[in-house]
Design a protein around this motif. Sequence first.
Motif, short mmCIF file in Angstrom:
data_model
loop_
_atom_site.label_atom_id
_atom_site.label_comp_id
_atom_site.label_asym_id
_atom_site.label_seq_id
_atom_site.Cartn_x
_atom_site.Cartn_y
_atom_site.Cartn_z
N GLY A 26 58.43 36.03 50.81
CA GLY A 26 58.76 35.04 51.83
C GLY A 26 57.68 34.00 52.03
O GLY A 26 57.93 32.95 52.62
N GLY A 27 56.46 34.27 51.54
CA GLY A 27 55.42 33.24 51.57
C GLY A 27 54.67 33.12 52.89
O GLY A 27 54.14 32.06 53.20
N ALA B 203 46.69 31.47 55.22
CA ALA B 203 45.79 32.59 54.90
C ALA B 203 45.39 32.58 53.43
O ALA B 203 44.26 32.92 53.09
N ALA B 204 46.33 32.17 52.56
CA ALA B 204 46.01 32.14 51.13
C ALA B 204 44.87 31.17 50.84
O ALA B 204 44.05 31.41 49.94
N ASP B 205 44.79 30.07 51.59
CA ASP B 205 43.71 29.11 51.39
C ASP B 205 42.35 29.74 51.65
O ASP B 205 41.34 29.32 51.09
N SER B 206 42.31 30.73 52.53
CA SER B 206 41.06 31.41 52.84
C SER B 206 40.78 32.56 51.88
O SER B 206 39.64 32.80 51.49
N LEU B 207 41.84 33.27 51.46
CA LEU B 207 41.65 34.46 50.64
C LEU B 207 41.38 34.14 49.18
O LEU B 207 40.54 34.79 48.54
N GLU C 172 44.70 38.83 43.83
CA GLU C 172 45.73 38.32 42.93
C GLU C 172 47.00 38.26 43.76
O GLU C 172 47.55 39.30 44.16
N LEU C 173 47.46 37.05 44.07
CA LEU C 173 48.55 36.86 45.03
C LEU C 173 49.82 36.44 44.32
O LEU C 173 49.87 35.40 43.66
N LEU C 174 50.86 37.27 44.45
CA LEU C 174 52.18 36.98 43.90
C LEU C 174 53.11 36.68 45.07
O LEU C 174 53.24 37.50 45.99
N VAL C 175 53.76 35.52 45.05
CA VAL C 175 54.59 35.09 46.17
C VAL C 175 56.02 34.88 45.69
O VAL C 175 56.26 34.11 44.76
N PHE C 176 56.97 35.57 46.32
CA PHE C 176 58.39 35.31 46.10
C PHE C 176 58.84 34.33 47.18
O PHE C 176 58.66 34.58 48.38
N ASP C 177 59.43 33.22 46.74
CA ASP C 177 59.77 32.10 47.63
C ASP C 177 61.28 31.88 47.61
O ASP C 177 61.77 30.93 47.00
N LEU D 298 46.97 32.86 42.05
CA LEU D 298 48.22 32.66 42.78
C LEU D 298 49.36 32.37 41.81
O LEU D 298 49.24 31.51 40.94
N GLN D 299 50.46 33.10 41.97
CA GLN D 299 51.70 32.79 41.25
C GLN D 299 52.84 32.76 42.26
O GLN D 299 52.95 33.65 43.10
#
Length: 751
Positions: free
Chosen positions: A309-310, A317-321, A328-333, A349-350
């Motif tokens: 959901g992103g 938060a991703a900008d900080s992490l 390793e951040l996987l995002v389903f959008d 990030l993917q």
Amino acid sequence: TGLDAIDYLISDSVETPPGCDADYLEKLIRMPDDYICYMPPEHAPPVGALPAAANGYVTFGCLNNPAKINPQLIGEWARLLEEIPHSRLLLKSGQYSDATFRERLWSEFEAAGIERQRVMLEGPENHIAFLDTYNRIDIALDPWPYSGGLTTCEALLMGVPVITLPGPTFAGRHAASHLVNAGLPELVVDSWDAYRARARDLAGDLDNLATVRRHLRDTLMQSPVCDAPRFAAHLSAALRGIWQRYCRDLPPAALTFSQDGTGHFEDQALPVPEPILPSVTLAKAAARRENAGRFQFDFSGKIVALDNGGQLLATGAADSLLPLGAFELLVFDPLGEHAAQADGQRNGLQVFPQTTLGDGNPAVHYACLDPAFSATLPPAEGAGQGARVLTELPVNTVTLDSIEGLPSLDWLVLDHRNDSLATLRNGARALEQTLLIQATVCFGPGPENQPDLAGLCQWAGEHGFRLYRLDPVRHHSHLPEHLGPQRQASELRTAKALLLPVPSRLAELDQNRKTRLAFLLHTVYGIQDLAYALLSEVDETQAARYLADLNGDAPSPRTPDIPDAPFMSEAEKALFKKSLERAGRYFEFGSGGSTVWACQAGLTVHGVESDAAWVDGLKQRLGEACQVHAEDIGPTKEWGFPVSDAARHRFPAYGEAIHRHDQAFDLILVDGRFRVACVLNAIRHTLNVADRPGDTRLFIHDFWNRPHYHAVLEFLVEEESAETAGVFRIAENIDPERMDAVLEAYRFQPA
């Protein structure tokens, strides 16, 4: 190969799915990403506009070796051309120079019902011209059962999506591996019906296809497929591990890397050397930036996070992490809200658009009048006018347990707009080793069929998890809005449920995973007591150092290094400098190099910043010209981002700091935290105190690339832009109640 002289075959989990080892004489090395690394040629021509926009029809293409084309493939392509009227197929290779060969192929298409005029056959050209052929192709079709390898990478480089049906052998899965590792798994299908359906979907939405085309090259080049240093680090680790086995007279054994980069041999007889990545990826280096004292987190590998959901993108938060290099951040959008982040993939990030976790069955995107109600679950009855469904769009769902190449999942983040319980029920195997699950729970109006807290707790109890805490809890007020932000809010609306492994499972974690969980709790949630307890089980000396730093016994932080210029691109800097030259009274949300430039332009700088030490450093350097105010929003980390929601009640004060001033500003920079709230407070302040609100300009940085900031556009008029930055004036006839409603929704959002 069938040769005893070959001990190993370099592969990956897509090329050689788990369970196929017996088909190979060699032992398999499964790389964590793609089994190859593609280096795009410098002479690649620019990506052109979508051909269909000018042609009025869709052009499919296949530039693979004609030896891969067979009667079954021709029959399937012919069915596709029949289903998409006026579409054409372009084939190009050396063999098409031969008239006899061309005639035979045309005859086969005609026998399948496709006129020869719709099939274009062209001979060879030099490589530049060959690549430029893709500027005449809208969608590439991968052959079957022998897939395209280099040809697939070249198509993606030229902005052309490739549809593939994997074949039954290694040779039939090249394109699938490249597409999955480029973040495009939706282009890999499992049947000819799905092959044609995916082609129809792409051909039926030319606007979307044009958008894909513009950004596909960047997506490819930012993905692991083109990350040579990352590939080399993992290959080097594999070769060193293999050599160490040989030196100890151990026989060859299959070697598999997980997504976090750690590897293991199937017999576990010898550990695999840790990949040494050229960019810092271990949390110990991140911890040095987080903790300037004597303690540092020390663990191997990255924390693999899956965000359905992103939320981590929407809140910033991703900008900080991500800068920490430990995630390793996987995002389903599923709702396509984070297209900008998908367009420019960052290291670690993917983003996977139009896809959600669930039960694997097709789902529906209910697009509502108010985007806040849009979800893959229908809006609840009585949710209001904003919940009116404007259209229903198809969305793919995947089960957690079906995701290949995801052997380790440390942190799962679930929002309330998708079916969390379906995700959990179809992910039991993938979640066996998960360290933390965050699931947003709705207590008030929300989408239908979303599990309540009791449902989550029941699932947790059945699968070795427990509810640790609700973080944070949000309430609704029944008092009039004009009473302001301090009015009582008593009705429970939403909360983030944190699910941790039960104590017995926590005790069984190895030292590395305990440290990873401690780092996650400390860094993301500000949970220090459990982090300390976990560290104590690993190393009492390190835990004591951690506790000493928490108590303030660490060395004093050094004076911050203030940059000489704002952190912007050259085009953005030029626009900002031009804006400063026109300014008389200046305010900024977020300080640093912008403050230096404004003082150099002769301005007194009023503003707000969340880091008191940073403000002190600015004032020491710039003197009385710096009138920036430090607003305490609780502990912060890089880029002034709150460590946790512990001080959430203080968050609105950051955006409201501009109301300390009784005069209007003619230039306001928004480049800090809480950006939506800052913009709306700046508008409200200007309308309240300015004689001529139209004279005020707002300069918003990192705006166009972050769609979650675009909620302010209905109150602004764009005047000028440069890359991610924009200069705006305040719109006329603003509805104050509407602006207050939007502000209320964003007052506590650090993004």
